[in-house]
Scaffold this motif. Structure first.
Motif, mmCIF file in Angstrom:
data_model
loop_
_atom_site.group_PDB
_atom_site.id
_atom_site.type_symbol
_atom_site.label_atom_id
_atom_site.label_comp_id
_atom_site.label_asym_id
_atom_site.label_seq_id
_atom_site.Cartn_x
_atom_site.Cartn_y
_atom_site.Cartn_z
ATOM 1 N N UNK A 3 29.580 27.795 -42.160
ATOM 2 C CA UNK A 3 31.003 27.494 -42.124
ATOM 3 C C UNK A 3 31.156 25.998 -42.408
ATOM 4 N N UNK A 4 32.156 25.655 -43.198
ATOM 5 C CA UNK A 4 32.382 24.246 -43.551
ATOM 6 C C UNK A 4 33.699 23.774 -42.944
ATOM 7 N N UNK A 5 33.646 22.611 -42.312
ATOM 8 C CA UNK A 5 34.803 22.030 -41.638
ATOM 9 C C UNK A 5 35.161 20.694 -42.284
ATOM 10 N N UNK A 6 36.458 20.398 -42.331
ATOM 11 C CA UNK A 6 36.928 19.132 -42.910
ATOM 12 C C UNK A 6 37.965 18.517 -41.985
ATOM 13 N N UNK A 7 37.857 17.190 -41.788
ATOM 14 C CA UNK A 7 38.840 16.451 -40.999
ATOM 15 C C UNK A 7 39.320 15.247 -41.803
ATOM 16 N N UNK A 8 40.612 14.901 -41.740
ATOM 17 C CA UNK A 8 41.115 13.695 -42.393
ATOM 18 C C UNK A 8 40.910 12.483 -41.490
ATOM 19 N N UNK A 9 40.735 11.320 -42.100
ATOM 20 C CA UNK A 9 40.485 10.085 -41.351
ATOM 21 C C UNK A 9 41.375 8.982 -41.925
ATOM 22 N N UNK A 10 42.096 8.245 -41.074
ATOM 23 C CA UNK A 10 42.904 7.129 -41.571
ATOM 24 C C UNK A 10 42.050 5.854 -41.578
ATOM 25 N N UNK A 11 42.616 4.741 -42.068
ATOM 26 C CA UNK A 11 41.798 3.575 -42.383
ATOM 27 C C UNK A 11 41.149 2.922 -41.177
ATOM 28 N N UNK A 12 41.727 3.059 -39.982
ATOM 29 C CA UNK A 12 41.101 2.510 -38.777
ATOM 30 C C UNK A 12 40.105 3.476 -38.158
ATOM 31 N N UNK A 13 39.962 4.672 -38.728
ATOM 32 C CA UNK A 13 38.968 5.620 -38.243
ATOM 33 C C UNK A 13 39.500 6.725 -37.366
ATOM 34 N N UNK A 14 40.816 6.808 -37.170
ATOM 35 C CA UNK A 14 41.373 7.862 -36.326
ATOM 36 C C UNK A 14 41.348 9.180 -37.093
ATOM 37 N N UNK A 15 40.784 10.234 -36.467
ATOM 38 C CA UNK A 15 40.601 11.525 -37.124
ATOM 39 C C UNK A 15 41.735 12.489 -36.774
ATOM 40 N N UNK A 16 42.131 13.261 -37.772
ATOM 41 C CA UNK A 16 43.064 14.351 -37.544
ATOM 42 C C UNK A 16 42.319 15.622 -37.209
ATOM 43 N N UNK A 17 43.066 16.700 -36.996
ATOM 44 C CA UNK A 17 42.467 17.988 -36.674
ATOM 45 C C UNK A 17 41.720 18.584 -37.856
ATOM 46 N N UNK A 18 40.796 19.488 -37.573
ATOM 47 C CA UNK A 18 39.957 20.060 -38.626
ATOM 48 C C UNK A 18 40.563 21.332 -39.181
ATOM 49 N N UNK A 19 40.225 21.610 -40.437
ATOM 50 C CA UNK A 19 40.414 22.920 -41.034
ATOM 51 C C UNK A 19 39.030 23.424 -41.412
ATOM 52 N N UNK A 20 38.898 24.723 -41.649
ATOM 53 C CA UNK A 20 37.560 25.254 -41.909
ATOM 54 C C UNK A 20 37.608 26.405 -42.902
ATOM 55 N N UNK A 21 36.406 26.735 -43.367
ATOM 56 C CA UNK A 21 36.251 27.850 -44.313
ATOM 57 C C UNK A 21 35.877 29.111 -43.550
ATOM 58 N N UNK A 22 35.830 30.213 -44.290
ATOM 59 C CA UNK A 22 35.184 31.395 -43.771
ATOM 60 C C UNK A 22 33.667 31.233 -43.867
ATOM 61 N N UNK A 23 32.928 32.257 -43.510
ATOM 62 C CA UNK A 23 31.474 32.209 -43.559
ATOM 63 C C UNK A 23 30.999 32.516 -44.974
ATOM 64 N N UNK A 24 30.120 31.656 -45.496
ATOM 65 C CA UNK A 24 29.520 31.860 -46.822
ATOM 66 C C UNK A 24 28.013 31.723 -46.687
ATOM 67 N N UNK A 25 27.291 32.362 -47.601
ATOM 68 C CA UNK A 25 25.829 32.315 -47.571
ATOM 69 C C UNK A 25 25.341 31.251 -48.544
ATOM 70 N N UNK A 26 24.423 30.404 -48.061
ATOM 71 C CA UNK A 26 23.786 29.388 -48.878
ATOM 72 C C UNK A 26 22.284 29.687 -48.881
ATOM 73 N N UNK A 27 21.734 29.900 -50.094
ATOM 74 C CA UNK A 27 20.328 30.264 -50.195
ATOM 75 C C UNK A 27 19.582 29.245 -51.053
#
Length: 366
Positions: free
Chosen positions: A342-366
């Motif tokens: 599962x892959x997660x992404x969070x936004x970050x502003x210039x001072x380093x404060x993070x927003x909430x995450x969004x994520x993917x479904x489950x994928x297979x990596x081989x």
């Protein structure tokens, strides 16, 4: 009044488009950094005496400029010790050098800083406003203004926005930042030659008002900075301004899409491409970069396998040019365990404060 200083490209003759290759006679005659050419070229161009550090009075305000000196600017301490009493302590005065005073704007990691001489020199002058710009860092970054014992301001660049950010997947590093990462970065670098910027500074009793502009689209880069003068109680410190910031956030329902593309040949790598909608500004705090995390999900256990930081592709641009969608690339080779992710992404502003995450479904990596 002429308020110019030499920078490193002047002194070191960098990027001369018409410079004859390997022509020592031309270099000796024309290179500003050679022999007495620094003095001769200055006086020919401006019709005034050359001084390594000059001081001028303009409409009752003091201006000081220090020419490039191996980026160290070591003479400014002695200069201020000799001339500091000549400056009206009730008014701001303005100093410029090419390199950032160390440990001021952008902090200790910043590319293009001096050795600390200017920071020491102005520590006793809360009415000092120091302008510098060797780094080319963008004016969309609130860390461009630092206020501690004095005020230090990044001027950005009329040529391009800096790419000198360490540990970002879509940039290289810099010699002042963390240099321990040897793994090759998998993303293309952002093109920043459309980040040509400058500022207009208005001086009022008790404050400076800084209008930040860019000159490709002819637009503002954000609200004006209103900087109290002189530097006093730390009200405009980076720490206090950062505490007042709000993190950017993704829109409700946003998701991360994932595409796995097998490598085409032995020189290629298997791409794991994340695509997601750009984060939205909150209370005028925009996304500056993103944090992406690859999480192995097996046997009801979740283990973080890799985490990447990358600058937002529009980090240096006006709001009108913000992108709608962002792509991030992982290499399957950089994920030590194969399986379901599962892959997660969070936004970050210039001072380093993070927003909430969004994520993917489950994928297979081989």
């Amino acid at each position: 009044e002429k308020l110019f200083i030499y920078g490193n490209h002047d002194i070191e003759c960098l990027n001369w488009d018409k410079r004859p290759a390997n022509d020592p006679e031309f270099e000796a005659d024309s290179a500003i950094g050679k022999g007495q050419n620094r003095v001769r070229m200055w006086e020919k161009a401006f019709g005034e005496k050359y001084e390594p550090i000059w001081m001028k009075q303009v409409k009752g305000y003091t201006f000081i400029g220090a020419h490039w000196d191996k980026s160290d600017h070591t003479e400014i301490e002695a200069f201020m010790a000799a001339h500091g009493r000549e400056i009206d302590p009730k008014k701001p005065f303005f100093y410029t050098q090419h390199a950032h005073p160390k440990d001021t704007c952008f902090g200790s990691w910043a590319w293009g800083r001096d050795n600390g001489a200017a920071t020491r020199a102005f520590a006793k002058f809360p009415n000092c406003v120091a302008f510098s710009g060797h780094s080319h860092y963008t004016l969309t970054d609130e860390r461009s203004v630092w206020q501690g014992a004095f005020t230090s301001i990044n001027t950005a660049s009329l040529r391009y926005a800096s790419a000198d950010y360490s540990l970002r997947e879509n940039f290289g590093g810099n010699k002042y930042g963390y240099c321990g990462e040897k793994r090759p970065h998998r993303m293309n670098h952002i093109e920043t030659y459309n980040g040509r910027q400058g500022m207009l500074v208005s001086v009022f009793d008790g404050c400076l008002v800084i209008e930040r502009r860019e000159f490709v689209y002819g637009q503002s880069l954000g609200d004006d900075w209103v900087v109290p003068m002189p530097a006093a109680d730390g009200a405009y410190s980076c720490e206090k301004r950062a505490a007042r910031r709000t993190a950017p956030e993704f829109a409700a329902g946003a998701k991360v899409a994932v595409k796995v593309t097998p490598k085409a040949d032995e020189k290629d790598f298997t791409h794991v491409t994340l695509t997601f909608p750009a984060a939205e500004m909150r209370q005028k705090c925009r996304v500056f970069e993103y944090e992406a995390t690859a999480v192995l999900c097996e046997d009801e256990v979740e283990l973080v396998q890799a985490q990447r930081r990358m600058m937002s592709p529009d980090f240096h641009l006006p709001v009108s040019q913000l992108v709608k969608e962002v792509e991030v690339t992982f290499a399957a080779d950089d994920l030590p365990l194969k399986g379901h992710y599962r892959f997660e992404v969070r936004p970050v502003e210039c001072f380093g404060k993070r927003g909430g995450k969004i994520e993917s479904g489950i994928v297979e990596v081989v």
